[in-house]
Design a protein around this motif. Structure first.
Motif, PDB file in Angstrom:
ATOM      1  N   LEU A 163       0.825  -1.200   0.000  1.00  0.00           N
ATOM      2  CA  LEU A 163       0.000   0.000   0.000  1.00  0.00           C
ATOM      3  C   LEU A 163       0.860   1.251   0.000  1.00  0.00           C
ATOM      4  CD1 LEU A 163      -2.770  -1.067   2.549  1.00  0.00           C
ATOM      5  CD2 LEU A 163      -3.077  -0.664   0.097  1.00  0.00           C
ATOM      6  N   SER A 164       1.964   1.210   0.783  1.00  0.00           N
ATOM      7  CA  SER A 164       2.863   2.364   0.831  1.00  0.00           C
ATOM      8  C   SER A 164       3.497   2.599  -0.530  1.00  0.00           C
ATOM      9  CB  SER A 164       3.959   2.141   1.889  1.00  0.00           C
ATOM     10  OG  SER A 164       3.379   2.045   3.168  1.00  0.00           O
ATOM     11  N   ALA A 165       3.853   1.506  -1.196  1.00  0.00           N
ATOM     12  CA  ALA A 165       4.505   1.630  -2.503  1.00  0.00           C
ATOM     13  C   ALA A 165       3.561   2.223  -3.541  1.00  0.00           C
ATOM     14  CB  ALA A 165       5.004   0.254  -2.958  1.00  0.00           C
ATOM     15  N   LEU A 166       2.231   1.967  -3.355  1.00  0.00           N
ATOM     16  CA  LEU A 166       1.253   2.478  -4.308  1.00  0.00           C
ATOM     17  C   LEU A 166       0.987   3.968  -4.122  1.00  0.00           C
ATOM     18  CD1 LEU A 166      -1.350  -0.443  -4.267  1.00  0.00           C
ATOM     19  CD2 LEU A 166       0.162   0.189  -6.161  1.00  0.00           C
ATOM     20  N   GLN A 167       1.279   4.478  -2.932  1.00  0.00           N
ATOM     21  CA  GLN A 167       1.014   5.891  -2.673  1.00  0.00           C
ATOM     22  C   GLN A 167       1.909   6.771  -3.547  1.00  0.00           C
ATOM     23  OE1 GLN A 167      -1.152   7.503  -1.040  1.00  0.00           O
ATOM     24  NE2 GLN A 167      -1.956   6.251   0.622  1.00  0.00           N
ATOM     25  N   PRO A 168       1.351   7.818  -4.135  1.00  0.00           N
ATOM     26  CA  PRO A 168       2.197   8.747  -4.900  1.00  0.00           C
ATOM     27  C   PRO A 168       3.186   9.439  -3.959  1.00  0.00           C
ATOM     28  CG  PRO A 168       0.010   9.676  -4.566  1.00  0.00           C
ATOM     29  CD  PRO A 168      -0.050   8.261  -4.082  1.00  0.00           C
ATOM     30  N   VAL A 214      -6.139  22.489   2.203  1.00  0.00           N
ATOM     31  CA  VAL A 214      -5.602  21.186   1.774  1.00  0.00           C
ATOM     32  C   VAL A 214      -6.115  20.832   0.380  1.00  0.00           C
ATOM     33  CG1 VAL A 214      -5.646  18.697   2.254  1.00  0.00           C
ATOM     34  CG2 VAL A 214      -5.200  20.320   4.113  1.00  0.00           C
ATOM     35  N   ASP A 215      -7.388  21.068   0.131  1.00  0.00           N
ATOM     36  CA  ASP A 215      -7.947  20.791  -1.214  1.00  0.00           C
ATOM     37  C   ASP A 215      -7.215  21.621  -2.271  1.00  0.00           C
ATOM     38  OD1 ASP A 215      -9.777  18.985  -0.258  1.00  0.00           O
ATOM     39  OD2 ASP A 215     -11.448  20.419  -0.171  1.00  0.00           O
ATOM     40  N   LEU A 216      -6.989  22.889  -1.973  1.00  0.00           N
ATOM     41  CA  LEU A 216      -6.308  23.775  -2.914  1.00  0.00           C
ATOM     42  C   LEU A 216      -4.885  23.284  -3.201  1.00  0.00           C
ATOM     43  CD1 LEU A 216      -6.091  26.515  -4.476  1.00  0.00           C
ATOM     44  CD2 LEU A 216      -5.266  27.511  -2.329  1.00  0.00           C
ATOM     45  N   ILE A 217      -4.171  22.886  -2.160  1.00  0.00           N
ATOM     46  CA  ILE A 217      -2.789  22.424  -2.324  1.00  0.00           C
ATOM     47  C   ILE A 217      -2.739  21.144  -3.151  1.00  0.00           C
ATOM     48  CG2 ILE A 217      -0.767  21.536  -1.096  1.00  0.00           C
ATOM     49  CD1 ILE A 217      -1.710  23.415   1.267  1.00  0.00           C
ATOM     50  N   PHE A 218      -3.605  20.197  -2.822  1.00  0.00           N
ATOM     51  CA  PHE A 218      -3.636  18.944  -3.586  1.00  0.00           C
ATOM     52  C   PHE A 218      -3.940  19.225  -5.060  1.00  0.00           C
ATOM     53  CE2 PHE A 218      -4.563  15.475  -0.164  1.00  0.00           C
ATOM     54  CZ  PHE A 218      -3.404  15.832   0.484  1.00  0.00           C
ATOM     55  N   GLN A 219      -4.845  20.165  -5.299  1.00  0.00           N
ATOM     56  CA  GLN A 219      -5.205  20.514  -6.680  1.00  0.00           C
ATOM     57  C   GLN A 219      -4.008  21.140  -7.396  1.00  0.00           C
ATOM     58  OE1 GLN A 219      -8.483  23.253  -6.891  1.00  0.00           O
ATOM     59  NE2 GLN A 219      -8.391  23.445  -9.115  1.00  0.00           N
ATOM     60  N   GLN A 220      -3.324  22.074  -6.731  1.00  0.00           N
ATOM     61  CA  GLN A 220      -2.186  22.732  -7.366  1.00  0.00           C
ATOM     62  C   GLN A 220      -1.043  21.765  -7.626  1.00  0.00           C
ATOM     63  OE1 GLN A 220      -0.958  26.411  -5.484  1.00  0.00           O
ATOM     64  NE2 GLN A 220      -2.572  27.462  -6.593  1.00  0.00           N
ATOM     65  N   GLU A 221      -0.857  20.810  -6.718  1.00  0.00           N
ATOM     66  CA  GLU A 221       0.230  19.855  -6.861  1.00  0.00           C
ATOM     67  C   GLU A 221      -0.164  18.627  -7.689  1.00  0.00           C
ATOM     68  OE1 GLU A 221       3.426  19.956  -5.805  1.00  0.00           O
ATOM     69  OE2 GLU A 221       3.166  22.016  -5.070  1.00  0.00           O
ATOM     70  N   LYS A 222      -1.448  18.598  -8.119  1.00  0.00           N
ATOM     71  CA  LYS A 222      -1.972  17.424  -8.848  1.00  0.00           C
ATOM     72  C   LYS A 222      -1.707  16.136  -8.067  1.00  0.00           C
ATOM     73  CE  LYS A 222      -1.560  19.525 -13.454  1.00  0.00           C
ATOM     74  NZ  LYS A 222      -1.284  20.880 -12.948  1.00  0.00           N
ATOM     75  N   PHE A 223      -1.972  16.216  -6.786  1.00  0.00           N
ATOM     76  CA  PHE A 223      -1.668  15.117  -5.875  1.00  0.00           C
ATOM     77  C   PHE A 223      -2.964  14.411  -5.491  1.00  0.00           C
ATOM     78  CE2 PHE A 223      -0.848  13.353  -1.599  1.00  0.00           C
ATOM     79  CZ  PHE A 223       0.308  12.623  -1.840  1.00  0.00           C
ATOM     80  N   VAL A 224      -3.033  13.115  -5.777  1.00  0.00           N
ATOM     81  CA  VAL A 224      -4.229  12.323  -5.486  1.00  0.00           C
ATOM     82  C   VAL A 224      -3.813  11.123  -4.629  1.00  0.00           C
ATOM     83  CG1 VAL A 224      -6.203  11.081  -6.423  1.00  0.00           C
ATOM     84  CG2 VAL A 224      -5.227  13.012  -7.701  1.00  0.00           C
ATOM     85  N   PRO A 225      -4.045  11.177  -3.302  1.00  0.00           N
ATOM     86  CA  PRO A 225      -3.680  10.036  -2.446  1.00  0.00           C
ATOM     87  C   PRO A 225      -4.487   8.788  -2.817  1.00  0.00           C
ATOM     88  CG  PRO A 225      -4.198  11.987  -1.146  1.00  0.00           C
ATOM     89  CD  PRO A 225      -4.644  12.274  -2.543  1.00  0.00           C
ATOM     90  N   GLN A 226      -3.862   7.635  -2.653  1.00  0.00           N
ATOM     91  CA  GLN A 226      -4.559   6.360  -2.953  1.00  0.00           C
ATOM     92  C   GLN A 226      -5.519   6.015  -1.829  1.00  0.00           C
ATOM     93  OE1 GLN A 226      -4.247   4.657  -5.804  1.00  0.00           O
ATOM     94  NE2 GLN A 226      -2.878   6.221  -6.582  1.00  0.00           N
TER      95      GLN A 226
END
Length: 417
Positions: free
Chosen positions: A11-16, A405-417
């Protein structure tokens, strides 16, 4: 057991892998007094995975200074329902670990909470408190008539000469602390001597937490340690005719605090074995004069450093404060101290995000005269930090930490698994 471990590792390996870290203020962002701000629970559900691990490196940066880092970590763990270690917490006094030239000297400390334990925890070996001074010299504290000694008395215990004064945070009895700090400064640390307001060098003074006000449960902000410092500075100048000088000012907005925070973000990434360097920091706070000013000041340093590829650019950034006291000692001492302790940053930017759940009131910030900026005429920052409109301009203004947090994830294009 082995099967569970394999699943966890998979699971950790799958996380971006994140390339950014988050710096959270506490009061007014996560809590108000002892009350959790509801949006904080929503935000942390996105920041922590099913294994209880943070999906991005997170550091809590508070100007509070009345407890140990471990105590604050335990408090946060309890109120947020998330495991937090002391290595994720920076108190306003945390940079004092770097002031090793004072660690063997006799220092008098002011504040509340376990101040002697805090002082020893950050490296000081020979510490006396305001209460110890008051007990040893009962004739010095005379404002409260009920606490005056009933009979004339002489010093109970001869304390050692004070070599420096450390101010951790706002004390309980301001009149007692103000009186005894002034006494120590005007006697050059020898309380058996009378005041000498002229002709003696001032003892080194190190202050943590410059917040003029902070947000608790009340509808309006409460006095912070910055208000106490205003009192001390004005009393000292009224008596001596000269400005009180600081060896160092710590806590937000001082750059040293952000150097520590960046170092802890890097350390977390290394512990998690994330290979990508952390290049962006996001600082989320509720106070223009500390959280936003400090983040923008550190961002200015990072930009100068990136442009010049030269860590000495910190000197140019320090000029924005209008004083050399934002960080300890001279320029060369500053550079060598934080570089040797913390190594060079991997971050190239520190972006500021202002929330509306604390000190900042979006309805009160609009000046009545559009040609005059109220933030310039009423500057709530510390005396030794020069006002600069660019430094109190947040990168973004959002309602609360969940939106941040939503804004940061959006700006960084970060999508947690």
């Amino acid at each position: 057991m082995q099967f569970t471990l394999c699943i966890s590792l998979s699971l950790s390996a799958l996380q971006p892998q994140p390339r950014f870290g988050l710096l959270f203020d506490i009061d007014g962002v996560l809590v108000r007094g002892r009350m959790l701000i509801p949006a904080a629970k929503v935000a942390f559900e996105k920041l922590v995975d099913s294994q209880g691990q943070f999906v991005v490196p997170v550091v809590f940066v508070t100007n509070a200074g009345n407890c140990l880092r471990q105590t604050k970590a335990d408090q946060l763990s309890h109120i947020l329902g998330v495991p937090i270690t002391q290595d994720q917490v920076i108190m306003s006094h945390s940079p004092l670990r770097m002031f090793k030239k004072f660690h063997e000297k006799c220092v008098m400390v002011s504040g509340q909470g376990p101040v002697l334990e805090i002082a020893k925890n950050v490296g000081f070996k020979n510490v006396i408190s305001i209460d110890m001074v008051r007990e040893s010299y009962p004739l010095l504290d005379m404002v409260d008539h009920n606490r005056r000694p009933k009979l004339p008395s002489s010093p109970v215990v001869n304390l050692p000469k004070v070599d420096a004064v450390v101010l951790f945070g706002e004390p309980i009895r301001w009149e007692t602390n103000l009186q005894l700090i002034i006494d120590v400064l005007l006697t050059n640390g020898n309380l058996n001597s009378p005041h000498q307001p002229h002709g003696i060098p001032q003892l080194p003074l190190l202050a943590c937490n410059m917040d003029l006000m902070w947000m608790a449960e009340a509808n309006s902000p409460r006095f912070g340690h910055g208000t106490f410092l205003v009192c001390l500075e004005n009393i000292y100048k009224k008596i001596t005719g000269i400005d009180l000088k600081y060896e160092a000012l710590m806590g937000k907005p001082s750059e040293l605090t952000y150097h520590f925070a960046e170092y802890l973000i890097r350390s977390q990434a290394m512990q998690r074995q994330w290979k990508l360097p952390i290049t962006s920091l996001y600082a989320i706070g509720d106070n223009l004069m500390t959280d936003i000013y400090g983040a923008n000041l550190y961002n200015r340093f990072l930009e100068e450093r990136a442009a010049r590829k030269n860590p000495k650019a910190v000197a140019k950034v320090a000029a924005a404060t209008g004083s050399s006291t934002a960080m300890p000692g001279g320029e060369e001492e500053i550079d060598s101290m934080w570089e040797s302790e913390l190594a060079l940053p991997s971050a190239t930017s520190c972006k500021s995000i202002l929330v509306c759940t604390g000190v900042y009131n979006p309805n009160a910030e609009v000046p009545s005269d559009a040609n005059r900026c109220i933030k310039e005429t009423v500057f709530h920052g510390h005396r030794d930090f020069r006002f600069d409109p660019a430094l109190v301009e947040p990168g973004h203004i959002v309602q609360d930490i969940a939106e941040a947090v939503d804004l940061i994830f959006q700006q960084e294009k970060f999508v947690p698994q």
